[in-house]
Write a protein that holds these residues in place. Structure first.
Motif, short mmCIF file in Angstrom:
data_model
loop_
_atom_site.label_atom_id
_atom_site.label_comp_id
_atom_site.label_asym_id
_atom_site.label_seq_id
_atom_site.Cartn_x
_atom_site.Cartn_y
_atom_site.Cartn_z
N MET A 1 0.66 -1.22 -0.04
CA MET A 1 -0.15 -0.04 -0.18
C MET A 1 0.83 1.39 0.13
O MET A 1 1.99 1.49 0.65
CB MET A 1 -0.81 0.20 1.38
N LYS A 2 0.40 2.27 -0.81
CA LYS A 2 1.11 3.47 -0.83
C LYS A 2 0.47 4.63 0.18
O LYS A 2 -0.71 4.88 -0.13
CB LYS A 2 1.21 4.10 -2.01
N TRP A 3 1.18 5.23 0.95
CA TRP A 3 0.46 5.97 2.07
C TRP A 3 -0.23 7.07 1.50
O TRP A 3 -1.27 7.38 1.84
CB TRP A 3 1.59 6.72 2.89
N GLU A 4 0.30 7.67 0.22
CA GLU A 4 -0.45 8.95 -0.27
C GLU A 4 -1.65 8.54 -1.09
O GLU A 4 -2.47 9.22 -1.58
CB GLU A 4 0.52 9.75 -1.18
N ALA A 5 -1.66 7.34 -1.23
CA ALA A 5 -2.86 6.70 -2.24
C ALA A 5 -4.07 6.50 -1.52
O ALA A 5 -5.14 6.39 -2.16
CB ALA A 5 -2.54 5.75 -3.13
N LEU A 6 -3.86 6.43 -0.07
CA LEU A 6 -5.07 6.00 0.80
C LEU A 6 -5.80 7.30 1.33
O LEU A 6 -5.35 8.28 1.05
CB LEU A 6 -4.68 5.45 1.95
N THR A 7 -7.16 7.07 1.57
CA THR A 7 -7.91 8.34 2.05
C THR A 7 -7.44 8.19 3.50
O THR A 7 -7.03 7.25 4.20
CB THR A 7 -9.46 7.96 1.90
N SER A 8 -7.84 9.28 4.21
CA SER A 8 -7.53 9.28 5.77
C SER A 8 -8.25 8.17 6.34
O SER A 8 -7.87 7.50 7.39
CB SER A 8 -8.00 10.94 6.05
N PRO A 9 -9.62 8.08 6.14
CA PRO A 9 -10.28 7.02 6.72
C PRO A 9 -9.64 5.55 6.53
O PRO A 9 -9.52 4.67 7.41
CB PRO A 9 -11.62 7.06 6.40
N MET A 10 -9.06 5.12 5.54
CA MET A 10 -8.71 4.09 5.02
C MET A 10 -7.36 3.89 5.81
O MET A 10 -7.13 2.98 6.45
CB MET A 10 -8.17 4.15 3.50
N LEU A 11 -6.75 4.88 5.96
CA LEU A 11 -5.43 4.86 6.65
C LEU A 11 -5.62 4.67 8.01
O LEU A 11 -4.99 3.97 8.90
CB LEU A 11 -4.40 6.22 6.32
N ASP A 15 -4.09 -1.75 10.60
CA ASP A 15 -3.32 -2.24 11.80
C ASP A 15 -2.04 -1.37 11.94
O ASP A 15 -1.37 -1.17 11.07
CB ASP A 15 -3.00 -3.76 11.55
N ARG A 16 -1.90 -1.16 13.21
CA ARG A 16 -0.70 -0.09 13.77
C ARG A 16 0.46 -1.05 13.61
O ARG A 16 1.45 -0.20 13.88
CB ARG A 16 -1.05 0.50 14.76
N ASP A 17 0.36 -2.19 13.58
CA ASP A 17 1.85 -3.14 13.44
C ASP A 17 2.20 -3.14 12.01
O ASP A 17 3.04 -4.07 11.81
CB ASP A 17 1.39 -4.51 14.19
N THR A 18 1.48 -2.67 11.18
CA THR A 18 1.92 -2.59 9.77
C THR A 18 3.33 -2.11 9.67
O THR A 18 3.40 -0.85 9.99
CB THR A 18 0.79 -2.12 8.86
N PRO A 19 4.28 -2.60 9.00
CA PRO A 19 5.60 -2.16 8.60
C PRO A 19 5.45 -0.69 7.85
O PRO A 19 4.78 -1.02 6.69
CB PRO A 19 6.24 -3.23 8.08
N VAL A 20 5.76 0.14 8.14
CA VAL A 20 5.93 1.43 7.35
C VAL A 20 7.23 1.84 6.80
O VAL A 20 8.35 1.82 7.39
CB VAL A 20 5.32 2.69 8.27
N PRO A 62 6.02 8.12 0.85
CA PRO A 62 6.58 8.75 -0.33
C PRO A 62 8.11 8.96 -0.12
O PRO A 62 8.80 9.08 1.02
CB PRO A 62 6.14 10.35 -0.37
N GLN A 63 8.94 8.70 -1.27
CA GLN A 63 10.39 8.60 -1.23
C GLN A 63 10.87 9.87 -0.89
O GLN A 63 10.43 11.07 -1.23
CB GLN A 63 10.94 8.12 -2.58
N ILE A 64 11.92 9.86 -0.16
CA ILE A 64 12.94 11.15 -0.09
C ILE A 64 13.97 10.79 -0.88
O ILE A 64 14.97 10.12 -0.97
CB ILE A 64 13.41 11.45 1.61
N ALA A 65 13.99 11.68 -1.96
CA ALA A 65 15.16 11.23 -3.18
C ALA A 65 16.29 12.19 -3.01
O ALA A 65 17.46 11.58 -3.22
CB ALA A 65 14.21 11.75 -4.54
N VAL A 66 16.24 13.42 -2.59
CA VAL A 66 17.50 14.17 -2.27
C VAL A 66 17.80 14.11 -0.84
O VAL A 66 17.05 14.43 0.24
CB VAL A 66 17.33 15.56 -2.76
#
Length: 257
Positions: A1-11, A15-20, A62-66
């Motif tokens: 799952m991509k953080w930014e692709a979810l809605t606020s209610p979906m996120l 489960d808070r044990d999901t690895p981020v 979202p990636q930190i590219a720089v």
């Protein structure tokens, strides 16, 4: 799952044990044959593969590219921030993740210049938030044993814009590779006991910027031995190990084989 692709209610329902997972990469020179985005491309490739294989088992930021590339500033196009700036931004971002209740954070690193500050971030953030688990996974380190079986070059052949990185970009974005411009250049070391490459650490550390290390070429290694097929083998090996580690993290631990 991509953080930014979810809605606020979906996120909010996850489960808070999901690895981020957060990829930290670089935008910097990679010799005359690879794009400035090489480390970012490789990092995004691996997080995309992890996402494809694990789906709802992980959450990808979202990636930190720089990030930290001051040692490449002698070459045109390199972007960098100070270690202090990076550390402050990174830990602020991770604090926001923790504020939303997530307890397992993985820094997935795709740039050698992030190793030292990544370890500082790991220790600093881990001490500030002892209730969470934070990990630093660097792609060539987590799969070093598997990658050693793929490597064809001798010591020093895998470093920067090298056999491994060139193979990966040939596989990920072949249209961005100018292989006819590639040159082989083994790293220049004044002290043999400080010599290192991606798979072998030196017995001591000696600062060399990339212009010094690469004799001005921007390359440390043997891109002549690269191929898209080798890139796929590298990708498969790293992804297998990363997925296994992430499933251990999600489960809360692992037993040594």
């Amino acid at each position: 799952m991509k953080w930014e692709a979810l809605t606020s209610p979906m996120l909010g329902a996850l489960d808070r044990d999901t690895p981020v997972i957060l990829n930290i990469g670089a935008i910097e020179q990679h010799g005359p044959h690879l794009p400035l985005a090489t480390d970012a491309l490789i990092g995004r490739h691996f997080t995309d593969r992890i996402d494809a294989e694990m789906g709802e088992e992980v959450l990808i930021l979202p990636q930190i590219a720089v990030c930290c590339s001051r040692h490449h500033m002698a070459f045109a196009g390199t972007l960098t921030v100070r270690h202090e700036t990076f550390l402050a931004y990174l830990t602020d971002l991770l604090a926001a993740v923790v504020a939303h209740g997530f307890r397992k954070i993985i820094l997935f690193n795709s740039h050698g210049g992030n190793l030292a500050i990544g370890q500082v971030a790991l220790e600093s953030f881990g001490n500030d938030f002892p209730e969470i688990d934070i990990f630093l996974l660097t792609w060539w380190r987590i799969a070093a044993e598997e990658l050693a079986k793929i490597q064809e070059s001798s010591f020093g052949g895998v470093g920067h814009a090298c056999e491994f990185e060139t193979s990966l970009v040939q596989m990920i974005a072949p249209e961005l590779v100018r292989i006819d411009k590639a040159v082989d250049q083994l790293p220049v070391h004044d002290f043999h006991w400080a010599a290192a490459d991606l798979l072998h650490g030196g017995r001591a550390a000696h600062h060399r910027n990339m212009h010094q290390l690469s004799a001005g070429t921007g390359v440390s290694g043997c891109p002549s031995l690269a191929s898209p097929e080798k890139g796929r083998a590298i990708s498969d090996a790293v992804t297998r190990v990363a997925v296994s580690m992430l499933r251990d993290i999600r489960a809360g631990g692992s037993v040594a084989p």
